[in-house]
Design an enzyme around this catalytic site. Structure first.
Site, PDB file in Angstrom:
ATOM      1  N   ALA A   1      44.364  31.537  36.605  1.00  0.00           N
ATOM      2  CA  ALA A   1      43.938  32.867  37.033  1.00  0.00           C
ATOM      3  C   ALA A   1      42.927  32.741  38.170  1.00  0.00           C
ATOM      4  O   ALA A   1      43.300  32.717  39.345  1.00  0.00           O
ATOM      5  CB  ALA A   1      43.368  33.662  35.860  1.00  0.00           C
ATOM      6  N   CYS A   2      41.649  32.641  37.839  1.00  0.00           N
ATOM      7  CA  CYS A   2      40.616  32.796  38.861  1.00  0.00           C
ATOM      8  C   CYS A   2      40.564  31.639  39.847  1.00  0.00           C
ATOM      9  O   CYS A   2      40.327  31.841  41.037  1.00  0.00           O
ATOM     10  CB  CYS A   2      39.275  33.018  38.176  1.00  0.00           C
ATOM     11  SG  CYS A   2      39.319  34.498  37.112  1.00  0.00           S
TER      12      CYS A   2
END
Lengths: 234, 234, 234, 234
Positions: free
Chosen positions: C171-172
């Site tokens: 994700a990030c």
């Protein structure tokens, strides 16, 4: 009319002088200066802004803005600096179609004339025509940075300074300078190469820019700078 | 080779099942759902990705992705939903020129083939050709939102949901879904209309997307949704 | 379970090897390399991700990610390189309030736990605590660049290379690397300093990153690089 | 001094009248109108701008801007509309440190006073203090949209109209309105709730805004609008 414009200029100059006193006392109007790697951003010097007969036609184009911009472009080409031209056009300029790429701007200004199918309207003025290797960016909004790849483009090229020309001072030029600073570049507004279509607007917008967002510099200083740095020999 | 791919799929499905157990326990893999105003974003379904013989050529195009995307486009046209197509090309694809609009991406992938002068390479696949009123956005990077006017365009049109198709799952589709959520839209990845060029990449990227960024939905559900809302009668 | 994870790793490595053959033939997986001015971006190494007992708790934190990140931070401090830490929290984490700054993300993942009022949850892990002069950026979405001033910050500082650590790979971290390239920076993902919470996700995301968006490099190479350039003596 | 300011106002009004004639003939100064879901954006109504003795202190705060803004905030709270406050501060306000989050702005204006450690400087004016559930966004640049999550926040909340108040007309308010339109929102500048610190700047900036980027509307019309729509009952 000319008398009224002259009166306005005088009055604005008085106001700018008073404001300058306050700004200096408070620490505004500092100099950001030229950096090490410039790019030239020519804002909306396209036919609908530079040629007669359009809603967007501006003042001072033939005698001042185009010649100044040509000199800047030449200096960039000689020294290898990137040159970017912006223009505005729309794939769907139908104001009654909610799918228009004009967004909401046609609710304020007559951008529905900028039909992408009619390239004459939005082509860069032939007197400063782009050459191979230079960038023409079609933007949909005022700022050259908004909804375009300009910021990433400049960063990837190592640019730290943007010289900005074009029209109008009260919209696209100003928004480009404001965003340019925000994106981490040193904005330089080239005084002789920027204009508008209503009296006073160039003056008050350049004043605001110089106070807060970028340096307003004369053409000669900008040319000297462009000739003093070389893009490739870094 | 086919045996190896089948083995990989099985192993990935096992891994996804185990991960799903953990995700559900922790509160991931929630449903974002369809909103009230959709737009269709077809990512890079252009010749260099959909036709044989290019470095970017993908798998599953003819039998799966193009037919699914056509159905989605038809449903959008029938109901007045905006349709956006992205493609990638460069005005200056010379990797040795620091002024290239490829930025730094050619240091990773062979985008230097996408010369704007050679429209065959980057034109939208003729089997899903855009029609008047629809948007074709030239992007320079992976995400359909990056360096484009897509977010402002969708907001001005009142769109709250984006159905995403195209290639590749591991780059442009995924980046578009991630940014779409971040920009405030409900991303729906249409399972049958998304692909890649290496085995497993579609699976693991759709798994990550569904866990965290948008719902992966079958074509039928997306078609039913598109037919259940009407863009103009809001 | 361990056996299954080992099997998955083996199968993924086989798949990556096959994909690498195709990628190399097609011109992907190129090296972007280290540039001249690095910054270190530590993504979401905050308590809710690094300490036990949270929905976001990740694997490999204590033995691998924190020690590797500390070494990178130390090298940056010794050489004057900027260090940025991101975390996630919300002023209005009420999922039933349409005014929430979670946007739509709580419809996918349990971010409603990240209440800004409860600093324990989102504070940077004390083992790698920021010191005066370094930046802590509160972000609302996955990418460290989205909805933050990171791009302008890095450009203004003259940074051209970002070393990325943290969680999660799926994700990030991945979104930060993707955006970093798009914004014009050379992204380097530090292999030992990146993790996730489900088996396989670190592997397949680093594989995708290395193929298309940034170089995945071992810690030692990154430390050697950080020690070979000095931020101030440029 | 007062006489000079009055003269300037008169001269500006004459200039605006002449410009309005040209703008109307050309199709500018159209009305964008109020939409269906508003949010209120209060720009930089923080102590360093609203209280005496700072470099950023503005005119017209106590008697005009704060009372008008309070009325707008009250109307929003009564009707459930989102309220956003922006302010400016820096984690590293050392102008000699290249790692400063001031970017390059301290080269133009005295933002180095806005030290995040000194909350008195940048706290929202207590007369219009935020309450639980409202957003305070720390920005680093002029526009409320730049380097913040504002656009995604508003889109996720379904907002289509932004009412803008605060200071200064010549910098942060104007940049917020310009970006607001670009991001797809209808910007409304509330005349009584906007100010500056130098004579004329509010007038010429509101004139430019109204001509091209958003509607300048009186407080009464804005209050009536806010009371006519209800955020939750959509």
């Amino acid at each position: 009319m000319d008398r009224e414009i002259a009166d306005l200029q005088t009055k604005l100059e008085d106001a700018f002088a008073a404001a300058t006193a306050l700004y200096r006392e408070r620490g505004f109007q500092r100099r950001i200066g030229f950096g090490r790697k410039p790019a030239l951003i020519n804002v909306d010097l396209a036919n609908a802004w530079t040629r007669p007969g359009y809603p967007f036609t501006c003042e001072g184009i033939d005698d001042r803005i185009i010649p100044a911009t040509r000199q800047l472009i030449d200096a960039c080409r000689e020294n290898g600096h990137p040159v970017v031209y912006t223009t505005v056009c729309y794939q769907n300029p139908d104001p009654d179609d909610p799918r228009t790429d004009m967004g909401l701007w046609h609710y304020k200004i007559p951008i529905e004339i900028a039909d992408q199918k009619n390239e004459d309207i939005w082509a860069i003025d032939s007197r400063i025509a782009p050459i191979d290797g230079e960038q023409v960016m079609i933007k949909k909004r005022a700022s050259a940075f908004h909804g375009t790849y300009l910021a990433g483009y400049l960063r990837a090229a190592g640019v730290d300074t943007i010289l900005v020309t074009g029209v109008t001072a009260s919209a696209c030029v100003r928004a480009t300078v404001t965003d340019g600073l925000a994106e981490g570049f040193r904005p330089i507004a080239v005084r002789e190469a920027i204009g508008d279509r209503i009296p006073g607007a160039t003056e008050w917008n350049l004043f605001d820019i110089d106070a807060k967002f970028g340096d307003v510099e004369p053409l000669e200083a900008c040319l000297a700078y462009l000739n003093s740095v070389n893009f490739r020999n870094d």
